[in-house]
Motif scaffolding. Structure first.
Motif, mmCIF file in Angstrom:
data_model
loop_
_atom_site.group_PDB
_atom_site.id
_atom_site.type_symbol
_atom_site.label_atom_id
_atom_site.label_comp_id
_atom_site.label_asym_id
_atom_site.label_seq_id
_atom_site.Cartn_x
_atom_site.Cartn_y
_atom_site.Cartn_z
ATOM 1 N N THR A 135 0.845 -1.191 0.000
ATOM 2 C CA THR A 135 0.000 0.000 0.000
ATOM 3 C C THR A 135 0.885 1.248 0.000
ATOM 4 O O THR A 135 2.057 1.189 0.380
ATOM 5 C CB THR A 135 -0.928 0.059 1.227
ATOM 6 O OG1 THR A 135 -0.128 0.123 2.424
ATOM 7 C CG2 THR A 135 -1.843 -1.158 1.293
ATOM 8 N N TRP A 136 0.328 2.347 -0.437
ATOM 9 C CA TRP A 136 0.999 3.651 -0.323
ATOM 10 C C TRP A 136 1.116 3.995 1.143
ATOM 11 O O TRP A 136 0.206 3.698 1.933
ATOM 12 C CB TRP A 136 0.169 4.675 -1.069
ATOM 13 C CG TRP A 136 0.656 6.098 -0.977
ATOM 14 C CD1 TRP A 136 1.928 6.538 -1.091
ATOM 15 C CD2 TRP A 136 -0.166 7.260 -0.782
ATOM 16 N NE1 TRP A 136 1.983 7.900 -0.974
ATOM 17 C CE2 TRP A 136 0.698 8.367 -0.782
ATOM 18 C CE3 TRP A 136 -1.535 7.459 -0.608
ATOM 19 C CZ2 TRP A 136 0.240 9.686 -0.608
ATOM 20 C CZ3 TRP A 136 -2.004 8.751 -0.452
ATOM 21 C CH2 TRP A 136 -1.120 9.857 -0.451
ATOM 22 N N ASN A 137 2.240 4.622 1.536
ATOM 23 C CA ASN A 137 2.389 4.938 2.956
ATOM 24 C C ASN A 137 1.486 6.085 3.415
ATOM 25 O O ASN A 137 1.422 6.407 4.598
ATOM 26 C CB ASN A 137 3.853 5.211 3.324
ATOM 27 C CG ASN A 137 4.447 6.400 2.584
ATOM 28 O OD1 ASN A 137 3.736 7.206 1.991
ATOM 29 N ND2 ASN A 137 5.773 6.494 2.611
ATOM 30 N N GLY A 138 0.762 6.690 2.453
ATOM 31 C CA GLY A 138 -0.240 7.693 2.813
ATOM 32 C C GLY A 138 -1.659 7.153 2.724
ATOM 33 O O GLY A 138 -2.628 7.929 2.742
ATOM 34 N N THR A 156 -3.023 6.513 -3.751
ATOM 35 C CA THR A 156 -4.366 5.924 -3.702
ATOM 36 C C THR A 156 -4.515 5.074 -2.440
ATOM 37 O O THR A 156 -3.557 4.843 -1.705
ATOM 38 C CB THR A 156 -4.635 5.025 -4.925
ATOM 39 O OG1 THR A 156 -3.968 3.762 -4.740
ATOM 40 C CG2 THR A 156 -4.141 5.671 -6.210
ATOM 41 N N ASP A 157 -5.720 4.599 -2.215
ATOM 42 C CA ASP A 157 -5.988 3.663 -1.118
ATOM 43 C C ASP A 157 -6.070 2.223 -1.625
ATOM 44 O O ASP A 157 -6.625 1.349 -0.963
ATOM 45 C CB ASP A 157 -7.298 4.023 -0.405
ATOM 46 C CG ASP A 157 -7.146 5.250 0.479
ATOM 47 O OD1 ASP A 157 -5.993 5.642 0.752
ATOM 48 O OD2 ASP A 157 -8.176 5.818 0.896
ATOM 49 N N ARG A 158 -5.507 1.973 -2.788
ATOM 50 C CA ARG A 158 -5.564 0.633 -3.373
ATOM 51 C C ARG A 158 -4.497 -0.278 -2.774
ATOM 52 O O ARG A 158 -3.542 0.167 -2.136
ATOM 53 C CB ARG A 158 -5.402 0.708 -4.891
ATOM 54 C CG ARG A 158 -6.527 1.476 -5.583
ATOM 55 C CD ARG A 158 -6.407 1.365 -7.087
ATOM 56 N NE ARG A 158 -7.528 2.032 -7.743
ATOM 57 C CZ ARG A 158 -7.436 3.160 -8.434
ATOM 58 N NH1 ARG A 158 -6.245 3.744 -8.572
ATOM 59 N NH2 ARG A 158 -8.491 3.704 -8.987
ATOM 60 N N ARG A 185 4.330 0.757 1.931
ATOM 61 C CA ARG A 185 4.424 -0.103 3.109
ATOM 62 C C ARG A 185 4.054 -1.525 2.693
ATOM 63 O O ARG A 185 3.197 -1.729 1.821
ATOM 64 C CB ARG A 185 3.495 0.375 4.227
ATOM 65 C CG ARG A 185 3.831 1.772 4.715
ATOM 66 C CD ARG A 185 2.938 2.191 5.858
ATOM 67 N NE ARG A 185 3.213 1.405 7.065
ATOM 68 C CZ ARG A 185 2.577 1.605 8.233
ATOM 69 N NH1 ARG A 185 1.621 2.525 8.318
ATOM 70 N NH2 ARG A 185 2.877 0.877 9.287
ATOM 71 N N LEU A 186 4.717 -2.476 3.319
ATOM 72 C CA LEU A 186 4.477 -3.885 3.027
ATOM 73 C C LEU A 186 3.772 -4.542 4.196
ATOM 74 O O LEU A 186 4.079 -4.268 5.356
ATOM 75 C CB LEU A 186 5.809 -4.601 2.748
ATOM 76 C CG LEU A 186 6.729 -3.970 1.703
ATOM 77 C CD1 LEU A 186 7.958 -4.846 1.483
ATOM 78 C CD2 LEU A 186 5.999 -3.722 0.397
#
Length: 302
Positions: free
Chosen positions: A174-177, A240-242, A261-262
């Protein structure tokens, strides 16, 4: 050379015509002019007493007789290649030969670099031509268009030997945001968020994963982005929140350079087993044996 009144040189032309189903493309494949290829087809038609390729609309189709010749001709040429044209010994230090490998961008990214490093140390005269998997990798192997095929075990070509090369697990990215996923990735998050997935050449692997997910949990993932590359998935979740479900090695590589982030998957995803496969008639080729052994050694080490 003739056998039962058939010029054996015509077998190569016949194989190209059966594979391409087009005189011009068959000629290009053999580096022959269209008139020379047309002449070869005329001689083949005369020998077999059959059109072999018949005009249907704007294309040429194989006759029933031609369809029945596809496998026997491939078998004959493969046996000739493996028993007559292959040198009896192979010295990697002095050999000059190029091998063709069919593989995905995932395998290219994680397996090929250490393979090339090992080849540079042990056999500098050996060249490697990398080709992307198409929608029929088994046919490419059958036709002798590749020396080695690297593919998930469940999609290996039937009738040809193979060995496990390496295994791979998965991580979620995911994106860290990401506004929803902060401290943990839950199964509810996984189901409700949109997904970025790889649209593989064969279309089978994505279908296999989604089919397994549906069968296991009775629901579908919401796929919002489909890409033709596995290596690009991590970039496509940024901003994104994907979620992307990626091969572990690719995800770890991407984490070094991207704001991501993993997460461990909130479900038990089956382990991927990548296999190394070759044509059954090339099993005794000493050069290919050597390359297979090197590849397996590299696969164990990555």
């Amino acid at each position: 050379m003739r056998f039962n009144k058939l010029d054996l040189n015509l077998l190569v032309a016949l194989d190209a015509l059966l594979a391409e189903r087009n005189i011009s493309r068959a000629g290009q494949r053999l580096h022959l002019s269209q008139p020379a290829m047309s002449n070869a087809l005329a001689r083949l038609r005369d020998y077999f007493g059959d059109e072999l390729l018949a005009v249907q609309g704007r294309q040429m189709v194989l006759t029933p007789r031609a369809l029945g010749l596809i496998e026997p001709v491939r078998e004959v040429l493969a046996r000739i290649d493996s028993t007559i044209t292959t040198p009896p010994v192979f010295d990697p230090a002095s050999a000059t030969r190029t091998f063709v490998l069919l593989l995905s961008d995932f395998t290219t990214a994680v397996f090929v670099p250490p393979l090339l490093e090992a080849l540079y140390r042990e056999a500098r005269g050996i060249g490697i031509e990398l080709r992307a998997l198409n929608d029929k990798p088994g046919e490419q192997l059958d036709q002798g268009d590749a020396d080695l095929l690297v593919i998930p075990a469940q999609f290996a070509a039937p009738g040809h030997p193979s060995q496990p090369l390496f295994e791979e697990e998965y991580l979620c990215v995911t994106w860290n945001g990401n506004s929803r996923i902060r401290t943990q990735l839950t199964f509810e998050d996984y189901v409700e968020c949109g997904h970025v997935v790889a649209n593989y050449a064969t279309g089978q692997q994505r279908a296999a994963f989604d089919g397994w997910f549906l069968e296991r949990f009775g629901i579908k993932r919401r796929v919002e982005v489909s890409a033709p590359s596995m290596t690009a998935l991590a970039q496509m979740v940024i901003g994104t929140d994907r979620i992307a479900t990626m091969h572990r090695r690719l995800a770890l590589q991407a984490e070094k350079v991207l704001p991501i982030r993993l997460w461990p998957p909130p479900l038990e995803v089956p382990t991927l087993v990548q296999t190394l496969q070759w044509h059954r008639h090339r099993d005794a080729d000493p050069a290919l044996q050597w390359l297979r052994e090197l590849a397996l050694r590299v696969g164990r080490a990555i």
